[in-house]
Scaffold this motif. Sequence first.
Motif, PDB file in Angstrom:
ATOM      1  N   GLU A   1       0.816  -1.215   0.000  1.00 36.26           N
ATOM      2  CA  GLU A   1       0.000   0.000   0.000  1.00 36.26           C
ATOM      3  C   GLU A   1       0.849   1.264   0.000  1.00 36.26           C
ATOM      4  OE1 GLU A   1      -2.657  -0.149   3.283  1.00 36.26           O
ATOM      5  OE2 GLU A   1      -3.621  -1.982   2.613  1.00 36.26           O
ATOM      6  N   ARG A   2       2.090   1.165   0.438  1.00 39.60           N
ATOM      7  CA  ARG A   2       2.924   2.348   0.600  1.00 39.60           C
ATOM      8  C   ARG A   2       3.855   2.586  -0.583  1.00 39.60           C
ATOM      9  NH1 ARG A   2       0.914   0.860   4.916  1.00 39.60           N
ATOM     10  NH2 ARG A   2       0.616   2.075   6.761  1.00 39.60           N
ATOM     11  N   GLY A   3       4.362   1.506  -1.186  1.00 39.32           N
ATOM     12  CA  GLY A   3       5.281   1.653  -2.315  1.00 39.32           C
ATOM     13  C   GLY A   3       6.616   2.254  -1.903  1.00 39.32           C
ATOM     14  N   GLY A   4       7.444   2.542  -2.887  1.00 40.61           N
ATOM     15  CA  GLY A   4       8.731   3.193  -2.656  1.00 40.61           C
ATOM     16  C   GLY A   4       9.637   2.445  -1.709  1.00 40.61           C
ATOM     17  N   TRP A   5      10.103   3.144  -0.675  1.00 42.03           N
ATOM     18  CA  TRP A   5      11.046   2.578   0.283  1.00 42.03           C
ATOM     19  C   TRP A   5      10.464   1.386   1.039  1.00 42.03           C
ATOM     20  CZ3 TRP A   5       9.755   2.363   5.384  1.00 42.03           C
ATOM     21  CH2 TRP A   5       8.669   3.131   5.785  1.00 42.03           C
ATOM     22  N   ALA A   6       9.155   1.336   1.205  1.00 40.31           N
ATOM     23  CA  ALA A   6       8.528   0.225   1.937  1.00 40.31           C
ATOM     24  C   ALA A   6       8.705  -1.084   1.189  1.00 40.31           C
ATOM     25  CB  ALA A   6       7.048   0.521   2.164  1.00 40.31           C
ATOM     26  N   VAL A   7       8.697  -1.035  -0.139  1.00 46.73           N
ATOM     27  CA  VAL A   7       8.913  -2.255  -0.928  1.00 46.73           C
ATOM     28  C   VAL A   7      10.339  -2.758  -0.712  1.00 46.73           C
ATOM     29  CG1 VAL A   7       9.015  -3.181  -3.269  1.00 46.73           C
ATOM     30  CG2 VAL A   7       7.170  -1.628  -2.627  1.00 46.73           C
ATOM     31  N   PHE A   8      11.309  -1.835  -0.672  1.00 44.76           N
ATOM     32  CA  PHE A   8      12.700  -2.210  -0.404  1.00 44.76           C
ATOM     33  C   PHE A   8      12.823  -2.819   0.993  1.00 44.76           C
ATOM     34  CE2 PHE A   8      16.983  -1.067   1.141  1.00 44.76           C
ATOM     35  CZ  PHE A   8      17.729  -1.827   0.257  1.00 44.76           C
TER      36      PHE A   8
END
Length: 156
Positions: A51-58
Amino acid sequence: MDADLAAEALQGIEASRERARLTAGLTPAWYGPAAAVAGIVPALVDAWAQERGGWAVFLSLLVALAGLAVLVALVNLARRRTGVMVTLPWSARLRRAAVPLVIVLAAGGAAYGLCRQFGADHAVAKVALFAVLGIGAWTVFVIRNAKIKQKLRAAG
């Protein structure tokens, strides 16, 4: 007389070997819950990160790698804990684990499918899948330990 003593000594050695082999196969009681958590937590973090994308996926990828590292460390720790290193070839390990593995994977797949069927999104279904896989693996360890303890009692 000497032959009888030698035969008795050989039987004692063989019984000790069998007890050591069985003892080496025991899984510590904490191993099942720890393995389940090491599988479930990365799925939870992945669901949160989608749901957050960006750094959260990393971060999700890092947590998944950490979960895998924890599982590998748990396997090595459980093996070394016994003090008896009995290493089976991969083919023997797969034959021994084939039926429980198929059952646990089928249960996980069914949980995922049912979650999707009842309208859960991919992230929730994935968490359910890993929860069932973790609890299933824990159950397999408990059953295997019970069988080994029964054999140890029978062996004396």
